[in-house]
Design an enzyme around this catalytic site. Structure first.
Site, PDB file in Angstrom:
ATOM      1  N   ILE A   1      25.150  -1.228  -1.806  1.00  0.00           N
ATOM      2  CA  ILE A   1      25.756  -1.078  -3.141  1.00  0.00           C
ATOM      3  C   ILE A   1      26.457   0.278  -3.265  1.00  0.00           C
ATOM      4  O   ILE A   1      27.574   0.369  -3.785  1.00  0.00           O
ATOM      5  CB  ILE A   1      24.693  -1.295  -4.246  1.00  0.00           C
ATOM      6  CG1 ILE A   1      24.198  -2.747  -4.196  1.00  0.00           C
ATOM      7  CG2 ILE A   1      25.253  -0.955  -5.627  1.00  0.00           C
ATOM      8  CD1 ILE A   1      22.999  -3.053  -5.074  1.00  0.00           C
TER       9      ILE A   1
ATOM     10  N   HIS B   1      20.032  -4.373 -17.920  1.00  0.00           N
ATOM     11  CA  HIS B   1      19.776  -4.789 -16.529  1.00  0.00           C
ATOM     12  C   HIS B   1      20.652  -5.995 -16.134  1.00  0.00           C
ATOM     13  O   HIS B   1      20.143  -7.056 -15.783  1.00  0.00           O
ATOM     14  CB  HIS B   1      18.281  -5.107 -16.326  1.00  0.00           C
ATOM     15  CG  HIS B   1      17.846  -4.962 -14.899  1.00  0.00           C
ATOM     16  ND1 HIS B   1      16.589  -4.542 -14.530  1.00  0.00           N
ATOM     17  CD2 HIS B   1      18.507  -5.187 -13.732  1.00  0.00           C
ATOM     18  CE1 HIS B   1      16.488  -4.517 -13.215  1.00  0.00           C
ATOM     19  NE2 HIS B   1      17.645  -4.908 -12.697  1.00  0.00           N
TER      20      HIS B   1
ATOM     21  N   GLU C   1      10.867  -1.270 -18.617  1.00  0.00           N
ATOM     22  CA  GLU C   1      11.615  -2.402 -19.187  1.00  0.00           C
ATOM     23  C   GLU C   1      10.648  -3.400 -19.811  1.00  0.00           C
ATOM     24  O   GLU C   1       9.582  -3.630 -19.252  1.00  0.00           O
ATOM     25  CB  GLU C   1      12.433  -3.077 -18.078  1.00  0.00           C
ATOM     26  CG  GLU C   1      13.534  -2.153 -17.575  1.00  0.00           C
ATOM     27  CD  GLU C   1      14.412  -2.788 -16.494  1.00  0.00           C
ATOM     28  OE1 GLU C   1      14.314  -4.006 -16.258  1.00  0.00           O
ATOM     29  OE2 GLU C   1      15.189  -2.041 -15.899  1.00  0.00           O
TER      30      GLU C   1
ATOM     31  N   ARG D   1      16.743   1.363 -10.008  1.00  0.00           N
ATOM     32  CA  ARG D   1      15.528   1.001 -10.728  1.00  0.00           C
ATOM     33  C   ARG D   1      15.206   2.112 -11.714  1.00  0.00           C
ATOM     34  O   ARG D   1      15.359   3.306 -11.401  1.00  0.00           O
ATOM     35  CB  ARG D   1      14.349   0.816  -9.770  1.00  0.00           C
ATOM     36  CG  ARG D   1      14.347  -0.499  -9.013  1.00  0.00           C
ATOM     37  CD  ARG D   1      14.002  -1.685  -9.935  1.00  0.00           C
ATOM     38  NE  ARG D   1      13.927  -2.957  -9.219  1.00  0.00           N
ATOM     39  CZ  ARG D   1      14.941  -3.821  -9.091  1.00  0.00           C
ATOM     40  NH1 ARG D   1      16.115  -3.570  -9.628  1.00  0.00           N
ATOM     41  NH2 ARG D   1      14.767  -4.966  -8.446  1.00  0.00           N
TER      42      ARG D   1
HETATM   43  C1  DGY Z   1      17.933  -6.902  -8.189  1.00  0.00           C
HETATM   44  O1  DGY Z   1      18.381  -7.902  -7.613  1.00  0.00           O
HETATM   45  O2  DGY Z   1      17.109  -6.155  -7.663  1.00  0.00           O
HETATM   46  C2  DGY Z   1      18.466  -6.612  -9.554  1.00  0.00           C
HETATM   47  O3  DGY Z   1      17.811  -5.580 -10.163  1.00  0.00           O
HETATM   48  C3  DGY Z   1      18.512  -7.846 -10.421  1.00  0.00           C
HETATM   49  O4  DGY Z   1      19.495  -8.656  -9.908  1.00  0.00           O
END
Ligand code: DGY
Length: 328
Positions: free
Chosen positions: A159, A287, A269, A240
Site C-alpha cells: 500500500i 475505516h 473502533e 491500524r
Molecule cells: C484490511 O483489509 O485490513 C482493512 O482494514 C479492511 O479492509
C-alpha cells in the site's frame, strides 16, 4: 469431512464470494448487519469446517478450542492482527488474509485524506452546506500546497508503494521508515530514502501510516513522536488505529504541534478519542480504505478461494502459515 462442508461467514460479504462458497459448501451467513458477539462466534464455530471472519473477530486459542471440526480460517481483510497466527500454526490450521486486491483502493483513500486535510475540503464543504458562506474571501480556508513536499511513508509495503506511485504527479520526494525490510522497488523506482524513525519524523512534511499493527508499531506515534514532527506536518493513517496514541494526537492537533490529520482507522473502533471529532484540523472517515466495489468484491472472492482450498487440503492463494500444509 462431509461432501458439503459447513462454512460460517461471520458477516455478509459481497455476493461473488458467497456465490463461490455456496457452489461447494453449506454456507451460514450472519443474518444481522453487525459483528457476531463472542458467544455467537464460538457457537457457530462449534460445527464449522471453515470460518470466514472480519478484522473485528478475535481468532485466538479460545476460538480454535471451540471449533473441533475446523480445517482453516480465512480473514476478510489484509490486516491480521486479530488472528493469533502462531497458535493456528501450532494447531496445524491454515489461516489467510486478502492482500493485493485492496492495495489501490486503500492507497487512493490515503491520498484523498491527504488532499482533504491539506486543503480543508471537508470544512469548506460544511460551510457551503450551512448556507453561511459570505462569498469569496482572500483569507478563507488557506491550506497547504502538496506539490514538492516530502512524503513520509511509515511501514511501506504494497500500500505504501502504491501511495508513493500515486504521488508522482505531485513531485514529492519520498522518505520511508519501518517495514519488515527495505522496499527495494520504492528505493529504485521512486528514489525513496530510508531514515531512522527520529529523522523520518523531523524530515517529512506529510506522513502516511501504511504499516500493519504489531508490537513494534503499536503507539509508534505518541506524544514524543508528535513533538519531533514539523508544526506544519500532516499525518494520515489508513493502517491500524492503535499505531497512533489517539489521545496524544488530539492534544498535538489542538495545540498546533502538527498541522492536520486524516484518519480512517481508530485506536478503539468504533469509538474515537474524546475531543477528536470537535477538531477542525482533522478529517475522519469510518475505516473505508478498502471500500470500493473492485476491492471488496476482490476480497470476497480471494477469501472464498482461500477457504475452499483449506477445505480441500490444497495451498490457499494467500496463506499466512503455509508451513502447516507442507507438514500434513
Ligand atoms: C484490511 O483489509 O485490513 C482493512 O482494514 C479492511 O479492509
Amino acid at each position: 469431512m462431509p461432501s458439503r462442508p459447513r462454512i460460517v461467514v461471520t458477516r455478509a460479504i459481497p455476493e461473488p464470494g458467497l456465490d463461490l462458497l455456496r457452489r461447494h459448501a453449506a454456507v451460514w451467513v450472519n443474518p444481522e448487519d453487525r459483528p457476531l458477539t463472542r458467544d455467537e462466534l464460538l457457537t457457530q464455530a462449534a460445527t464449522a469446517h471453515g470460518v470466514m471472519g472480519l478484522l473485528t473477530d478475535r481468532i485466538d486459542a479460545g476460538f480454535f478450542e471451540a471449533a473441533p471440526l475446523l480445517r482453516g480460517y480465512a480473514n476478510y481483510a489484509v490486516g491480521y492482527d486479530n488472528i493469533d497466527v502462531p497458535e493456528a500454526t501450532r494447531r496445524g490450521l491454515p489461516v489467510s488474509n486478502t492482500p493485493d486486491v485492496l492495495t489501490l483502493a486503500t492507497a487512493e483513500l490515503a491520498f484523498g485524506l491527504l488532499l482533504a486535510a491539506a486543503r480543508q475540503i471537508v470544512a469548506a464543504d460544511a460551510v457551503m452546506r450551512s448556507g453561511n458562506w459570505p462569498g469569496w474571501g482572500p483569507l478563507q480556508f488557506i491550506g497547504t500546497q502538496l506539490t514538492g513536499r516530502t512524503l513520509g511513508i511509515f511501514g511501506p509495503g504494497r500500500i505504501g508503494l502504491a501511495l508513493a506511485r500515486l504521488s508522482r504527479g505531485f513531485d514529492m520526494p519520498i522518505v520511508a521508515c519501518g517495514g519488515r525490510k527495505p522496499n527495494d522497488t520504492l528505493v529504485r523506482e521512486l528514489g525513496a530514502r530510508y531514515l531512522p524513525f527520529e529523522d523520518f519524523l523531523a524530515t517529512a512534511d506529510v506522513i502516511a501510516i501504511t504499516a500493519p499493527l504489531t508490537p513494534q508499531t503499536r503507539h509508534a506515534f505518541d506524544a514524543a513522536a508528535f513533538a519531533r514532527m514539523k508544526p506544519t506536518a500532516i499525518l494520515v493513517n489508513t493502517g491500524r488505529g492503535p499505531i497512533i496514541d489517539e489521545a496524544a494526537l488530539v492534544t498535538a492537533l489542538a495545540h498546533g504541534q502538527i498541522a492536520a490529520a486524516g484518519l480512517d482507522v481508530y485506536e478503539f473502533e468504533p469509538r474515537m478519542a474524546e475531543g477528536l471529532a470537535a477538531l477542525k484540523n482533522v478529517v475522519i472517515t469510518p475505516h473505508i480504505g478498502s471500500a470500493t466495489r473492485t476491492a471488496r468484491d476482490g476480497m470476497a472472492v480471494l477469501a472464498a478461494q482461500n477457504l475452499l482450498a483449506m477445505l480441500d487440503g490444497t495451498t490457499p492463494p494467500t496463506c499466512l502459515n503455509p508451513e502447516v500444509l507442507a507438514r500434513s
